[in-house]
Design a protein around this motif. Sequence first.
Motif, PDB file in Angstrom:
ATOM      1  N   LEU A 153       0.830  -1.202   0.000  1.00 30.13           N
ATOM      2  CA  LEU A 153       0.000   0.000   0.000  1.00 30.13           C
ATOM      3  C   LEU A 153       0.871   1.261   0.000  1.00 30.13           C
ATOM      4  O   LEU A 153       0.645   2.194  -0.774  1.00 30.13           O
ATOM      5  N   THR A 154       1.882   1.277   0.853  1.00 31.34           N
ATOM      6  CA  THR A 154       2.773   2.450   0.916  1.00 31.34           C
ATOM      7  C   THR A 154       3.677   2.529  -0.307  1.00 31.34           C
ATOM      8  O   THR A 154       3.956   3.619  -0.818  1.00 31.34           O
ATOM      9  N   ASP A 155       4.108   1.375  -0.825  1.00 33.62           N
ATOM     10  CA  ASP A 155       4.936   1.376  -2.026  1.00 33.62           C
ATOM     11  C   ASP A 155       4.139   1.864  -3.232  1.00 33.62           C
ATOM     12  O   ASP A 155       4.689   2.490  -4.140  1.00 33.62           O
ATOM     13  N   GLY A 156       2.828   1.584  -3.248  1.00 35.08           N
ATOM     14  CA  GLY A 156       1.976   2.056  -4.331  1.00 35.08           C
ATOM     15  C   GLY A 156       1.929   3.582  -4.389  1.00 35.08           C
ATOM     16  O   GLY A 156       1.973   4.181  -5.468  1.00 35.08           O
ATOM     17  N   ILE A 157       1.840   4.221  -3.217  1.00 33.15           N
ATOM     18  CA  ILE A 157       1.869   5.691  -3.166  1.00 33.15           C
ATOM     19  C   ILE A 157       3.182   6.206  -3.729  1.00 33.15           C
ATOM     20  O   ILE A 157       3.221   7.135  -4.541  1.00 33.15           O
ATOM     21  N   SER A 158       4.279   5.585  -3.298  1.00 29.09           N
ATOM     22  CA  SER A 158       5.601   5.981  -3.782  1.00 29.09           C
ATOM     23  C   SER A 158       5.699   5.846  -5.295  1.00 29.09           C
ATOM     24  O   SER A 158       6.209   6.727  -5.986  1.00 29.09           O
ATOM     25  N   MET A 159       5.195   4.746  -5.826  1.00 32.97           N
ATOM     26  CA  MET A 159       5.298   4.486  -7.267  1.00 32.97           C
ATOM     27  C   MET A 159       4.535   5.526  -8.084  1.00 32.97           C
ATOM     28  O   MET A 159       5.043   6.048  -9.082  1.00 32.97           O
ATOM     29  N   ILE A 160       3.312   5.840  -7.654  1.00 34.25           N
ATOM     30  CA  ILE A 160       2.498   6.806  -8.399  1.00 34.25           C
ATOM     31  C   ILE A 160       3.164   8.175  -8.415  1.00 34.25           C
ATOM     32  O   ILE A 160       3.267   8.823  -9.461  1.00 34.25           O
ATOM     33  N   ILE A 161       3.637   8.624  -7.264  1.00 32.15           N
ATOM     34  CA  ILE A 161       4.261   9.949  -7.192  1.00 32.15           C
ATOM     35  C   ILE A 161       5.531   9.978  -8.030  1.00 32.15           C
ATOM     36  O   ILE A 161       5.786  10.933  -8.775  1.00 32.15           O
ATOM     37  N   ARG A 162       6.342   8.919  -7.937  1.00 30.87           N
ATOM     38  CA  ARG A 162       7.596   8.888  -8.693  1.00 30.87           C
ATOM     39  C   ARG A 162       7.336   8.883 -10.199  1.00 30.87           C
ATOM     40  O   ARG A 162       7.982   9.597 -10.952  1.00 30.87           O
ATOM     41  N   GLN A 163       6.357   8.067 -10.649  1.00 22.93           N
ATOM     42  CA  GLN A 163       6.059   8.012 -12.074  1.00 22.93           C
ATOM     43  C   GLN A 163       5.505   9.340 -12.580  1.00 22.93           C
ATOM     44  O   GLN A 163       5.799   9.762 -13.703  1.00 22.93           O
ATOM     45  N   THR A 164       4.703  10.008 -11.756  1.00 23.69           N
ATOM     46  CA  THR A 164       4.166  11.312 -12.149  1.00 23.69           C
ATOM     47  C   THR A 164       5.281  12.338 -12.271  1.00 23.69           C
ATOM     48  O   THR A 164       5.313  13.139 -13.223  1.00 23.69           O
ATOM     49  N   ILE A 165       6.220  12.326 -11.344  1.00 25.35           N
ATOM     50  CA  ILE A 165       7.376  13.227 -11.412  1.00 25.35           C
ATOM     51  C   ILE A 165       8.144  12.997 -12.707  1.00 25.35           C
ATOM     52  O   ILE A 165       8.494  13.951 -13.428  1.00 25.35           O
ATOM     53  N   LEU A 166       8.415  11.747 -13.029  1.00 23.97           N
ATOM     54  CA  LEU A 166       9.187  11.435 -14.233  1.00 23.97           C
ATOM     55  C   LEU A 166       8.445  11.852 -15.499  1.00 23.97           C
ATOM     56  O   LEU A 166       9.039  12.435 -16.423  1.00 23.97           O
ATOM     57  N   GLN A 167       7.143  11.572 -15.570  1.00 24.90           N
ATOM     58  CA  GLN A 167       6.391  11.907 -16.773  1.00 24.90           C
ATOM     59  C   GLN A 167       6.274  13.421 -16.967  1.00 24.90           C
ATOM     60  O   GLN A 167       6.371  13.924 -18.092  1.00 24.90           O
ATOM     61  N   LEU A 168       6.072  14.151 -15.887  1.00 27.78           N
ATOM     62  CA  LEU A 168       5.868  15.599 -15.999  1.00 27.78           C
ATOM     63  C   LEU A 168       7.159  16.363 -16.236  1.00 27.78           C
ATOM     64  O   LEU A 168       7.153  17.420 -16.864  1.00 27.78           O
ATOM     65  N   LYS A 169       8.272  15.867 -15.763  1.00 28.30           N
ATOM     66  CA  LYS A 169       9.518  16.628 -15.791  1.00 28.30           C
ATOM     67  C   LYS A 169      10.551  16.107 -16.793  1.00 28.30           C
ATOM     68  O   LYS A 169      11.683  16.568 -16.813  1.00 28.30           O
ATOM     69  N   THR A 170      10.159  15.131 -17.643  1.00 29.25           N
ATOM     70  CA  THR A 170      11.086  14.606 -18.643  1.00 29.25           C
ATOM     71  C   THR A 170      10.694  15.075 -20.036  1.00 29.25           C
ATOM     72  O   THR A 170       9.551  14.879 -20.455  1.00 29.25           O
ATOM     73  N   PRO A 171      11.622  15.679 -20.809  1.00 26.38           N
ATOM     74  CA  PRO A 171      11.322  16.090 -22.194  1.00 26.38           C
ATOM     75  C   PRO A 171      11.038  14.859 -23.063  1.00 26.38           C
ATOM     76  O   PRO A 171      11.587  13.783 -22.839  1.00 26.38           O
ATOM     77  N   ASP A 172      10.207  15.051 -24.095  1.00 30.81           N
ATOM     78  CA  ASP A 172       9.815  13.930 -24.955  1.00 30.81           C
ATOM     79  C   ASP A 172      11.003  13.234 -25.609  1.00 30.81           C
ATOM     80  O   ASP A 172      11.021  12.008 -25.740  1.00 30.81           O
ATOM     81  N   ASP A 173      12.007  14.008 -26.025  1.00 27.15           N
ATOM     82  CA  ASP A 173      13.112  13.422 -26.771  1.00 27.15           C
ATOM     83  C   ASP A 173      14.128  12.702 -25.884  1.00 27.15           C
ATOM     84  O   ASP A 173      15.102  12.136 -26.384  1.00 27.15           O
ATOM     85  N   MET A 174      13.900  12.711 -24.554  1.00 26.17           N
ATOM     86  CA  MET A 174      14.853  12.066 -23.644  1.00 26.17           C
ATOM     87  C   MET A 174      14.202  10.975 -22.799  1.00 26.17           C
ATOM     88  O   MET A 174      14.817  10.458 -21.871  1.00 26.17           O
ATOM     89  N   ARG A 175      12.984  10.598 -23.126  1.00 23.54           N
ATOM     90  CA  ARG A 175      12.259   9.657 -22.272  1.00 23.54           C
ATOM     91  C   ARG A 175      12.944   8.295 -22.185  1.00 23.54           C
ATOM     92  O   ARG A 175      12.980   7.679 -21.121  1.00 23.54           O
ATOM     93  N   GLY A 176      13.462   7.810 -23.292  1.00 26.63           N
ATOM     94  CA  GLY A 176      14.136   6.516 -23.266  1.00 26.63           C
ATOM     95  C   GLY A 176      15.344   6.515 -22.363  1.00 26.63           C
ATOM     96  O   GLY A 176      15.545   5.610 -21.551  1.00 26.63           O
TER      97      GLY A 176
END
Length: 421
Positions: free
Chosen positions: A328-351
């Motif tokens: 349950l706690t790891d799920g919170i961590s995962m969602i926040i981390r994935q949101t940070i990565l998606q919002l703050k990574t430029p399209d051409d550098m995602r890989g």
Amino acid sequence: MSKHDAYAALRYKEFNLFLLVRFAMVFAWSMQFVVIEWEVYSITKDPLSLGIIGLMEVIPAVSLALFAGHIVDQKEKKTLFMRCIMAFSVISFGLFLITWPEFIKDFSTKTILVCIYFLVFLGGIVRAFLGPTIFSLFSLIVPKKVYPNAATWSSSVWQLGVVIGPAVAGFCIHWIGVHWSMILVFGFTVVSLLLLSKIEKKPILNPKIGEPVFKSLKQGIDFVFSNKIILTAISLDMIAVLFGGAVALLPIYAQDILKVGPEGFGILRAAPAVGALLTMFTSAHFPLDKNAGKKLLMAIFGFGCSIIIFGISTSFWLSVFALFMSGLTDGISMIIRQTILQLKTPDDMRGRVASVNSMFVGSSNELGAFESGITAKWMGTVTAVVFGGTMTLLTVIFTGFISPTFRKLDLRKDLQDHQNS
């Protein structure tokens, strides 16, 4: 589209296909890993053998991660994804053969183990490409304004696969044996290929096609290490997974400590993912972007506490509850981390960014398995699990103290910027 539309991402047909493909692959991978864990420990009765499984996968996954990220940024994502699935299907079929009594009747125990470790090693090569490919394809299927909602659903489906895969593995080992359990894994890879074929090819957004490899890799690494928010989020999760990897020792708990057999093993293995799945579906209706930094720190602290409770428990249902809370706690961590990565990574550098994330976080699952196997052999199983949970707590306290900027992180402005773009 409503700002609080909990089903925003599901209104895109290709995203639904993407979720089905991801579920099928995660189910197959999770089930396969659990079946192999059970088989190897049954053969050796040595905690270190469980660590070696993790090490065999992490060596190629880490070694090739940055190169894989460069390739993903240069190539069409759907085609790469299909190649990854086809390679995984070959590995699954190989494990089906190496667990077939008729096929291996003249093999020595050492030969069987070497073959299993080799196939796991090949799986690590596939995984080096799989993570960045999925991350990059995800961003091309839905618009940026629904990234957080899409990340929640994608993580939910990932957790659903992680819930069902281990549980089915435990029951299948009991009902039909290790060998026939592997044919189910192979079947799900075939389903994945059929579903993925219905998704259209996507454009390559990288304007620097043909850029020298080492220059490309350096840009990816420089970006991650210069972005303190991304670096802190990745590092926190890496430490938590590395030292809190109690799941690697579950075969020992199931067989020798709690004595609950393969059915109990399946329940224990699925418990963390059930907790995480509950978090995922809840967060679709109650976003975690407000005070994201503080919530991430609290979630990982709760994860460490859950691991300690599991480590010292001698009650099956208390152990199940502790693992449920860790998920349950790891799920919170995962969602926040994935949101940070998606919002703050430029399209051409995602890989490339996804590859660095894979090196830090994804591969720390296997390094955590190896660390758990080593410490269990040296300290004893219970002491090793408690040690890992304690190190997780100390890491969270240290990070919260030295990084007030991350502690105050709020993602609402980033989300609003993407919704207005």
